[in-house]
Design a protein around this motif. Structure first.
Motif, PDB file in Angstrom:
ATOM      1  N   SER A 157     111.984  -1.541 -20.660  1.00 41.14           N
ATOM      2  CA  SER A 157     112.675  -1.303 -21.944  1.00 41.14           C
ATOM      3  C   SER A 157     112.747  -1.266 -23.157  1.00 41.14           C
ATOM      4  O   SER A 157     113.123  -0.034 -23.992  1.00 41.14           O
ATOM      5  CB  SER A 157     113.416  -2.684 -21.564  1.00 41.14           C
ATOM      6  OG  SER A 157     113.918  -3.451 -20.146  1.00 41.14           O
ATOM      7  N   LEU A 158     110.981  -2.148 -23.847  1.00 40.36           N
ATOM      8  CA  LEU A 158     110.977  -1.859 -24.846  1.00 40.36           C
ATOM      9  C   LEU A 158     110.688  -0.081 -25.363  1.00 40.36           C
ATOM     10  O   LEU A 158     111.627   0.250 -26.270  1.00 40.36           O
ATOM     11  CB  LEU A 158     109.775  -2.640 -25.496  1.00 40.36           C
ATOM     12  CG  LEU A 158     109.072  -2.519 -26.609  1.00 40.36           C
ATOM     13  CD1 LEU A 158     110.051  -3.229 -27.098  1.00 40.36           C
ATOM     14  CD2 LEU A 158     107.885  -3.389 -26.674  1.00 40.36           C
ATOM     15  N   ARG A 196     120.442  -6.286 -27.261  1.00 39.61           N
ATOM     16  CA  ARG A 196     119.390  -5.936 -27.250  1.00 39.61           C
ATOM     17  C   ARG A 196     118.908  -5.982 -25.653  1.00 39.61           C
ATOM     18  O   ARG A 196     117.914  -5.491 -25.237  1.00 39.61           O
ATOM     19  CB  ARG A 196     118.634  -6.247 -28.112  1.00 39.61           C
ATOM     20  CG  ARG A 196     118.576  -5.776 -29.563  1.00 39.61           C
ATOM     21  CD  ARG A 196     118.534  -6.567 -30.044  1.00 39.61           C
ATOM     22  NE  ARG A 196     117.758  -5.820 -31.586  1.00 39.61           N
ATOM     23  CZ  ARG A 196     116.554  -5.983 -31.879  1.00 39.61           C
ATOM     24  NH1 ARG A 196     115.250  -5.676 -31.472  1.00 39.61           N
ATOM     25  NH2 ARG A 196     116.275  -5.374 -33.604  1.00 39.61           N
ATOM     26  N   ARG A 197     119.520  -6.758 -25.365  1.00 42.27           N
ATOM     27  CA  ARG A 197     119.009  -7.595 -23.984  1.00 42.27           C
ATOM     28  C   ARG A 197     119.643  -6.797 -22.623  1.00 42.27           C
ATOM     29  O   ARG A 197     119.547  -6.928 -21.631  1.00 42.27           O
ATOM     30  CB  ARG A 197     119.209  -9.174 -23.822  1.00 42.27           C
ATOM     31  CG  ARG A 197     118.652  -9.518 -22.593  1.00 42.27           C
ATOM     32  CD  ARG A 197     118.413 -11.081 -23.229  1.00 42.27           C
ATOM     33  NE  ARG A 197     117.939 -11.972 -22.569  1.00 42.27           N
ATOM     34  CZ  ARG A 197     116.943 -11.986 -21.269  1.00 42.27           C
ATOM     35  NH1 ARG A 197     116.646 -10.206 -21.224  1.00 42.27           N
ATOM     36  NH2 ARG A 197     116.451 -12.366 -20.440  1.00 42.27           N
ATOM     37  N   THR A 249     117.440  -1.736 -20.534  1.00 42.34           N
ATOM     38  CA  THR A 249     117.149  -2.668 -19.822  1.00 42.34           C
ATOM     39  C   THR A 249     117.752  -3.197 -18.422  1.00 42.34           C
ATOM     40  O   THR A 249     116.868  -3.500 -17.964  1.00 42.34           O
ATOM     41  CB  THR A 249     117.899  -3.963 -20.528  1.00 42.34           C
ATOM     42  OG1 THR A 249     119.332  -3.487 -20.166  1.00 42.34           O
ATOM     43  CG2 THR A 249     117.730  -3.949 -21.845  1.00 42.34           C
ATOM     44  N   GLY A 250     118.758  -2.205 -17.636  1.00 44.04           N
ATOM     45  CA  GLY A 250     119.127  -2.250 -16.378  1.00 44.04           C
ATOM     46  C   GLY A 250     119.465  -3.697 -16.142  1.00 44.04           C
ATOM     47  O   GLY A 250     119.099  -4.134 -14.371  1.00 44.04           O
ATOM     48  N   THR A 251     120.168  -3.348 -16.959  1.00 46.58           N
ATOM     49  CA  THR A 251     120.439  -5.297 -17.223  1.00 46.58           C
ATOM     50  C   THR A 251     122.026  -5.231 -18.065  1.00 46.58           C
ATOM     51  O   THR A 251     122.541  -4.842 -18.489  1.00 46.58           O
ATOM     52  CB  THR A 251     119.755  -6.313 -17.529  1.00 46.58           C
ATOM     53  OG1 THR A 251     118.551  -6.315 -17.558  1.00 46.58           O
ATOM     54  CG2 THR A 251     119.997  -7.919 -17.339  1.00 46.58           C
ATOM     55  N   ASP A 285     120.386  -5.516 -12.813  1.00 42.33           N
ATOM     56  CA  ASP A 285     120.190  -6.556 -12.898  1.00 42.33           C
ATOM     57  C   ASP A 285     121.587  -7.767 -13.375  1.00 42.33           C
ATOM     58  O   ASP A 285     122.286  -6.723 -14.180  1.00 42.33           O
ATOM     59  CB  ASP A 285     119.537  -7.071 -13.269  1.00 42.33           C
ATOM     60  CG  ASP A 285     117.778  -7.330 -12.321  1.00 42.33           C
ATOM     61  OD1 ASP A 285     118.356  -7.004 -11.138  1.00 42.33           O
ATOM     62  OD2 ASP A 285     117.210  -6.791 -12.837  1.00 42.33           O
ATOM     63  N   PRO A 307     109.436  -5.252 -16.695  1.00 39.30           N
ATOM     64  CA  PRO A 307     110.371  -4.618 -17.152  1.00 39.30           C
ATOM     65  C   PRO A 307     110.686  -4.791 -18.021  1.00 39.30           C
ATOM     66  O   PRO A 307     111.021  -3.748 -19.044  1.00 39.30           O
ATOM     67  CB  PRO A 307     111.745  -5.539 -16.406  1.00 39.30           C
ATOM     68  CG  PRO A 307     110.254  -6.004 -15.056  1.00 39.30           C
ATOM     69  CD  PRO A 307     109.398  -5.817 -15.741  1.00 39.30           C
ATOM     70  N   HIS A 308     109.836  -5.661 -19.022  1.00 36.11           N
ATOM     71  CA  HIS A 308     110.327  -5.545 -19.899  1.00 36.11           C
ATOM     72  C   HIS A 308     109.169  -4.813 -20.807  1.00 36.11           C
ATOM     73  O   HIS A 308     109.947  -4.238 -21.983  1.00 36.11           O
ATOM     74  CB  HIS A 308     109.179  -6.508 -20.875  1.00 36.11           C
ATOM     75  CG  HIS A 308     109.377  -8.293 -20.142  1.00 36.11           C
ATOM     76  ND1 HIS A 308     111.375  -8.692 -20.775  1.00 36.11           N
ATOM     77  CD2 HIS A 308     109.432  -8.752 -18.959  1.00 36.11           C
ATOM     78  CE1 HIS A 308     111.116  -9.234 -19.773  1.00 36.11           C
ATOM     79  NE2 HIS A 308     110.580  -9.789 -18.276  1.00 36.11           N
ATOM     80  N   ALA A 309     108.466  -3.613 -21.002  1.00 33.34           N
ATOM     81  CA  ALA A 309     107.068  -2.809 -21.162  1.00 33.34           C
ATOM     82  C   ALA A 309     108.075  -1.806 -21.203  1.00 33.34           C
ATOM     83  O   ALA A 309     108.287  -1.064 -22.394  1.00 33.34           O
ATOM     84  CB  ALA A 309     106.404  -3.085 -20.706  1.00 33.34           C
TER      85      ALA A 309
END
Lengths: 361, 361
Positions: free
Chosen positions: A54-55, A115-116, A60-62, A92, A50-52
DNA sequence: ACGGATGATGTAAGCGTGTACATGCACGGC
DNA sequence: GCCGTGCATGTACACGCTTACATCATCCGT
């Protein structure tokens, strides 16, 4: 080591770009290739990072959920509502419990959600202007419960309407001495809800020609115990109320307990009405103003979905209705009102004088 | 556009590496430089991109919390406990509410938390062997509440002890017909807690020489309403119990309500004991087995911190004590036991016969 | 005065994706 | 038979950070 997209690409005999496309269901991938990719991913039990993701994509899907107290019935119920619809859309939930003041300050000092998250849901949190500003500056859609922030999506109940329904219910039962157990009265950051309710309480009394008495307003801080001690304060007045409006069911529970402790009957001696329709209200037969709690959570989540999908550009505002639920804790006023004057009281019970004496002690 | 580490580096006149070091408090950065970097970050209101950071470092700064029902008192309380200690250590909480069965299945089919969290906390969730396996395969520390997973950290109460304390309390009061309102009895995935409690209930009765009667065990599904209907089932038995152990306070509340509906007095006619010490238990004067709920959440979070810091390699197991809280819903058995046989009953109240008739109706 | 620690800082290679762009191929119309 | 179109796929860079390693200055002991 967990498998990466490269492993999947190798196994499926394609490039990573094709894997990415195939996995997310994008067009322009042949059925045969997609099939192969999916199988390869399955076999490697591949989970996307997910981090890659999102980056690279910026999404972010959050969704961040910011609230003052996870462990209170109301909020946990709202969170469950939010969860049910966000989860169904593969979003999430990042939970931020800002009840503690230091945690609250730290949150706004560091803005850890920037950014999160793709969006933010703010539950009934007292915010300073600067804090509101800080949230808006995150440049993500924000849905707010209770309070109002310009430019944000909005869900709330009509507190004025709910409150006036409650107070009128008591007035219609013949009560003239009507107390209110208020919540969080001196919070400097200001929960707006208690303010609106208190204001409405005063207005409705005034409209009914009932004189204002500040002693009849007792702060209860939204807890059971605090509700109980607020009730005892009201009972110790020279002329105690015959009815009490508690602006949360929990405080009403405390009030009921205090009443039974001192031997007063509900509703014969004192009527009590709450607010929320807490799950225990039915159990205690509490008359209350019901609000659809989990539903408000769902609405907030739906607004977020709308905002993220770009379906509606303009933030919407939803006001959900409240409903008077009459149960057993409210009844006719014990003092003789005009229409009762010639009627003899059916039960023995304590006389008004005796009553006052008990309370004044 | 939000500022990136490059902007900060430029503004402070250093390289991005130095910014990274300075911001995270690593050694080998001169005070003057650190100062400059911090100021630059402040001025740009720079927030680190958690995704980039996670991607580069492998750490996520996030702990997943998986549970069946956020909106139930017990779980929300545990989450608050977890939150308080994780938050203090700058760890975020990713909430997964798996109450819905389809959501549960989807979770284990896709393992969305893989690579997304540094650790996992699992609250009292019924899991198949394959699901346990799947969690362990994430290769992060896992702390579990209630259930036991090999190789994982563990917090629980001593359910056997709590249950036997409750049942013995009733036996000591002279009760011989002791019912139990059980929770989630037929869940195929098996909550282990109800099983242990039910087993203990039977064992303690047997030890006291009380014959086993399956009719005295009524499933209540952990809800208030279900507790009430379980109570009514018990009351409709030919020989109804004089005391009831409900394995959650909420079910006990329902039982109390049902008893008051049918006009039975507590504890004169029927004693009731619950489990949890729910916030409402004191309000309703319910005798219960208290467990420190939020504290268990804190313990789980502490275990996670230990695991992440590498402080203790070996997963620990903590069993927290329960405590009998005697309040007003338990009392001596109404049927004449040997030591009461010659004593006349002090209050009028319904006679045992009359009592049975009421119930059999 | 000089070699070697020691500490401060810079360089650059990843981390695992998404995606703009390039490429290659088949097909159809003229 | 040629060229333009559209689709399937590959190439390669960007995303924003961490960190191993290189570099450089400083300082100490002999």
């Amino acid at each position: 080591m967990a498998a990466s997209i490269i492993d999947v690409a190798r196994r499926a005999g394609v490039s990573t770009a094709t894997v990415s496309r195939a996995l997310r269901g994008l067009p322009n991938v042949s059925e045969a290739t997609r099939e192969r990719v999916l199988r390869a991913a399955e076999e490697l039990s591949y989970t996307i990072s997910p981090h890659a993701s999102s980056l690279a994509s910026g999404r972010t899907g959050t969704v961040g959920v910011v609230l003052p107290f996870v462990n209170r019935w109301f909020y946990s119920q709202v969170v469950a509502g939010i969860d049910s619809v966000l989860r169904a859309n593969d979003l999430d939930i990042l939970l931020y419990n800002l009840g503690d003041e230091r945690v609250h300050e730290r949150f706004f000092a560091r803005m850890p959600l920037r950014r999160r998250v793709d969006a933010l849901i703010v539950l009934n949190l007292p915010l300073s202007a600067a804090e509101r500003e800080a949230l808006v500056s995150m440049e993500v859609p924000i849905a707010v419960l209770g309070t109002r922030i310009p430019g944000c999506w909005h869900v709330s109940i009509d507190n004025a309407e709910g409150t006036s329904t409650a107070v009128r219910h008591l007035i219609n039962l013949g009560h003239r001495r009507i107390g209110m157990i208020t919540g969080a009265p001196v919070d400097p950051r200001g929960f707006t809800t208690p303010i609106v309710r208190q204001h409405t309480y005063r207005t409705v009394l005034a409209q009914a020609g009932i004189p204002y008495d500040p002693d009849l307003e007792a702060p209860g801080h939204l807890g059971i115990k605090e509700g109980a001690s607020a009730m005892s304060r009201l009972l110790s007045l020279p002329d105690p109320p015959t009815a009490v409006f508690a602006e949360s069911d929990q405080m009403a529970f405390g009030a009921l307990r205090m009443l039974s402790r001192v031997g007063l009957r509900v509703p014969e001696d004192v009527s009590v009405i709450g607010f929320d329709d807490h799950e225990t209200a039915e159990l205690l037969d509490l008359t209350t103003i019901a609000q659809p709690v989990a539903h408000q959570g769902e609405l907030l989540a739906r607004q977020i979905l709308d905002a993220l999908s770009g379906a509606s550009e303009e933030p919407s505002r939803v006001v959900v209705p409240t409903e008077l639920i009459v149960r057993g804790t409210t009844g006719a006023a014990p003092v003789a009102r005009p229409r009762y004057q010639t009627v003899s009281l059916p039960r023995p019970g304590p006389e008004p004088d005796q009553h006052s004496r008990t309370l004044a002690r």
